[in-house]
Design a protein around this motif. Structure first.
Motif, PDB file in Angstrom:
ATOM      1  N   VAL A   1       0.949  -1.220  -0.015  1.00  0.00           N
ATOM      2  CA  VAL A   1      -0.011  -0.047   0.091  1.00  0.00           C
ATOM      3  C   VAL A   1       0.903   1.298  -0.048  1.00  0.00           C
ATOM      4  N   GLU A   2       1.066   1.796  -1.170  1.00  0.00           N
ATOM      5  CA  GLU A   2       1.801   3.137  -1.329  1.00  0.00           C
ATOM      6  C   GLU A   2       3.317   2.872  -0.921  1.00  0.00           C
ATOM      7  N   GLY A   3       3.569   1.581  -0.900  1.00  0.00           N
ATOM      8  CA  GLY A   3       4.919   1.232  -0.404  1.00  0.00           C
ATOM      9  C   GLY A   3       5.275   0.746   1.075  1.00  0.00           C
ATOM     10  N   VAL A   4       4.115   0.897   1.955  1.00  0.00           N
ATOM     11  CA  VAL A   4       4.221   0.635   3.178  1.00  0.00           C
ATOM     12  C   VAL A   4       3.193  -0.416   3.626  1.00  0.00           C
ATOM     13  N   SER A   5       3.573  -1.102   4.607  1.00  0.00           N
ATOM     14  CA  SER A   5       2.582  -2.391   5.076  1.00  0.00           C
ATOM     15  C   SER A   5       1.538  -1.783   5.770  1.00  0.00           C
ATOM     16  N   LEU A   6       0.530  -2.618   6.013  1.00  0.00           N
ATOM     17  CA  LEU A   6      -0.575  -2.152   6.675  1.00  0.00           C
ATOM     18  C   LEU A   6      -0.341  -1.917   8.048  1.00  0.00           C
ATOM     19  N   PRO A   7      -1.184  -0.942   8.623  1.00  0.00           N
ATOM     20  CA  PRO A   7      -0.822  -0.388  10.035  1.00  0.00           C
ATOM     21  C   PRO A   7      -1.374  -1.279  11.207  1.00  0.00           C
ATOM     22  N   VAL A   8      -0.231  -1.600  12.209  1.00  0.00           N
ATOM     23  CA  VAL A   8      -0.655  -2.285  13.205  1.00  0.00           C
ATOM     24  C   VAL A   8      -0.771  -1.599  14.443  1.00  0.00           C
ATOM     25  N   TYR A   9      -1.776  -2.121  15.174  1.00  0.00           N
ATOM     26  CA  TYR A   9      -2.031  -1.303  16.605  1.00  0.00           C
ATOM     27  C   TYR A   9      -0.945  -1.595  17.557  1.00  0.00           C
ATOM     28  N   ASP A  10      -0.094  -0.513  17.875  1.00  0.00           N
ATOM     29  CA  ASP A  10       0.977  -0.742  19.233  1.00  0.00           C
ATOM     30  C   ASP A  10       0.550   0.503  20.135  1.00  0.00           C
ATOM     31  N   GLN A  11      -0.346   0.404  21.179  1.00  0.00           N
ATOM     32  CA  GLN A  11      -0.668   1.318  22.023  1.00  0.00           C
ATOM     33  C   GLN A  11       0.646   1.467  22.967  1.00  0.00           C
ATOM     34  N   GLN A  12       1.396   0.697  23.310  1.00  0.00           N
ATOM     35  CA  GLN A  12       2.726   0.890  24.119  1.00  0.00           C
ATOM     36  C   GLN A  12       3.492   1.879  23.424  1.00  0.00           C
ATOM     37  N   LEU A  13       3.853   1.580  22.184  1.00  0.00           N
ATOM     38  CA  LEU A  13       4.706   2.532  21.330  1.00  0.00           C
ATOM     39  C   LEU A  13       4.254   3.776  21.351  1.00  0.00           C
ATOM     40  N   ASP A  14       3.042   3.979  20.990  1.00  0.00           N
ATOM     41  CA  ASP A  14       2.352   5.497  20.957  1.00  0.00           C
ATOM     42  C   ASP A  14       2.531   5.991  22.153  1.00  0.00           C
ATOM     43  N   GLU A  15       2.193   5.373  23.456  1.00  0.00           N
ATOM     44  CA  GLU A  15       2.362   6.108  24.796  1.00  0.00           C
ATOM     45  C   GLU A  15       3.687   6.289  25.058  1.00  0.00           C
ATOM     46  N   VAL A  16       4.669   5.521  24.840  1.00  0.00           N
ATOM     47  CA  VAL A  16       6.052   5.710  24.994  1.00  0.00           C
ATOM     48  C   VAL A  16       6.457   7.001  24.270  1.00  0.00           C
ATOM     49  N   GLU A  17       6.171   6.838  23.086  1.00  0.00           N
ATOM     50  CA  GLU A  17       6.856   8.234  22.224  1.00  0.00           C
ATOM     51  C   GLU A  17       6.249   9.430  22.826  1.00  0.00           C
ATOM     52  N   GLY A  18       4.866   9.424  23.073  1.00  0.00           N
ATOM     53  CA  GLY A  18       4.193  10.436  23.762  1.00  0.00           C
ATOM     54  C   GLY A  18       4.885  10.971  25.235  1.00  0.00           C
ATOM     55  N   TYR A  19       5.267  10.073  25.995  1.00  0.00           N
ATOM     56  CA  TYR A  19       5.737  10.058  27.199  1.00  0.00           C
ATOM     57  C   TYR A  19       7.070  10.681  27.057  1.00  0.00           C
ATOM     58  N   ILE A  20       8.039  10.366  26.230  1.00  0.00           N
ATOM     59  CA  ILE A  20       9.328  10.881  26.055  1.00  0.00           C
ATOM     60  C   ILE A  20       9.300  12.380  25.347  1.00  0.00           C
ATOM     61  N   SER A  21       8.150  12.663  24.667  1.00  0.00           N
ATOM     62  CA  SER A  21       8.268  13.764  24.011  1.00  0.00           C
ATOM     63  C   SER A  21       7.464  14.907  24.985  1.00  0.00           C
ATOM     64  N   GLU A  22       6.739  14.548  25.754  1.00  0.00           N
ATOM     65  CA  GLU A  22       6.148  15.405  27.030  1.00  0.00           C
ATOM     66  C   GLU A  22       7.691  15.521  27.952  1.00  0.00           C
ATOM     67  N   THR A  23       8.451  14.886  27.996  1.00  0.00           N
ATOM     68  CA  THR A  23       9.610  15.018  28.764  1.00  0.00           C
ATOM     69  C   THR A  23      10.443  16.054  28.589  1.00  0.00           C
ATOM     70  N   MET A  24      10.402  16.102  26.985  1.00  0.00           N
ATOM     71  CA  MET A  24      11.230  17.059  26.279  1.00  0.00           C
ATOM     72  C   MET A  24      10.699  18.523  26.603  1.00  0.00           C
ATOM     73  N   ALA A  25       9.500  18.456  26.505  1.00  0.00           N
ATOM     74  CA  ALA A  25       8.281  19.786  26.847  1.00  0.00           C
ATOM     75  C   ALA A  25       8.337  20.179  28.197  1.00  0.00           C
ATOM     76  N   LEU A  26       8.435  19.371  29.003  1.00  0.00           N
ATOM     77  CA  LEU A  26       8.598  19.462  30.494  1.00  0.00           C
ATOM     78  C   LEU A  26       9.937  20.341  30.781  1.00  0.00           C
ATOM     79  N   ALA A  27      11.098  19.703  30.026  1.00  0.00           N
ATOM     80  CA  ALA A  27      12.403  20.247  30.270  1.00  0.00           C
ATOM     81  C   ALA A  27      12.511  21.705  29.661  1.00  0.00           C
ATOM     82  N   ALA A  28      12.004  22.119  28.569  1.00  0.00           N
ATOM     83  CA  ALA A  28      12.032  23.422  28.135  1.00  0.00           C
ATOM     84  C   ALA A  28      11.229  24.056  28.988  1.00  0.00           C
ATOM     85  N   GLU A  29      10.138  23.886  29.529  1.00  0.00           N
ATOM     86  CA  GLU A  29       9.425  24.467  30.575  1.00  0.00           C
ATOM     87  C   GLU A  29       9.940  24.918  31.973  1.00  0.00           C
ATOM     88  N   ARG A  30      10.956  24.044  32.357  1.00  0.00           N
ATOM     89  CA  ARG A  30      11.557  23.835  33.375  1.00  0.00           C
ATOM     90  C   ARG A  30      12.749  25.221  33.450  1.00  0.00           C
TER      91      ARG A  30
END
Length: 267
Positions: A179-208
């Protein structure tokens, strides 16, 4: 559940040796007023196969080199594949010892945490825990880094950033496919949550630290591993023609980051 701002990325397991002075590669003069210093892992160094033979796996076309070429500003790149928030402190010390980080530094970019959160394991299905403890480790080490940076370059603008997203919502595409050169999407809640958590860590650092924050993950929303090959900003596994290093920025991703970061550079 974290309010995901940004993806925090990891690096490949490449030993930290010495930082590369980008000015010598870009043609910009070293030590010029308003120079830029960069600290990060392999989502900044953007390794490709050729880069693995070089110090810190920095590619010839990572975002910092593109920014240097576009602006003519001296950029000293101390990003390094495989660094954690703790080993990044070695890069800061090296920048201080070389004189690349000092009173004439105009802008410092910093993005770290992916290796602390084992992101490269998580994208391959590894389960991790203690996100709060990992965040505390990152913040403690960033405290030390910022103290050293501001002691050496008190007038420099400090910019934190998040990382390009592997996920779109809780879905990821792991390989090239029909499909346009990529595979079909796979559900991965942990990966999405970890990525969001790490991202928010950088946002918190900037605020601090009363620093700037560039929300790369939000800016790149919708362009993930599930976007078409050739257009996506982050690749999945090996196989497709745009994969420079599995689960790392593509050429389009490095260009996207450069375009986001250039307006932050003090000139």
């Amino acid at each position: 559940m974290v309010t995901g701002s940004l993806l925090a990325a990891a690096g490949v397991g490449v030993a930290s040796v010495s930082g590369l002075t980008l000015a010598s590669l870009s043609g910009a003069s070293s030590g010029s007023s308003g120079n830029v210093v960069v600290f990060g892992d392999s989502y900044y160094s953007s390794p490709d196969e050729a880069a693995l033979t070089r110090t810190c796996s920095q590619s010839d076309a990572n975002w910092s080199r593109l920014a240097a070429a576009d602006t003519g500003v001296a950029v000293h790149d101390f990003s390094c594949g495989g660094v954690t928030s703790e080993t990044m402190l070695e890069r800061v010390d090296e920048a201080l010892a070389s004189g690349d980080l000092g009173a004439e530094t105009g802008t410092v970019f910093l993005s770290i945490g992916g290796n602390d959160f084992a992101h490269q394991g998580v994208v391959r299905g590894m389960k991790i825990g203690d996100l709060d403890g990992r965040r505390e480790t990152v913040m403690t080490n960033v405290d030390t880094a910022v103290s050293k940076i501001r002691d050496a370059a008190p007038d420099a603008k400090l910019v934190f950033s998040s990382y390009l997203p592997a996920t779109v919502g809780p879905y990821v595409c792991r390989t090239d496919g029909p499909v346009e050169g990529v595979s079909l999407p796979v559900y991965d809640q942990q990966l999405d949550e970890v990525e969001g958590y790490i991202s928010e860590t950088m946002a918190l650092a900037a605020e601090r630290y009363d620093a700037e924050f560039v929300d790369v993950r939000s800016a790149a929303a919708g362009n993930s591993t599930c976007s078409p090959v050739g257009e996506r900003f982050l690749s999945g596994e090996e196989g497709a023609p745009d994969v420079l290093m599995a689960w790392h920025p593509t050429a389009a991703g490095s260009r996207f980051m450069a375009d986001l970061f250039i307006p932050e550079i003090v000139r």
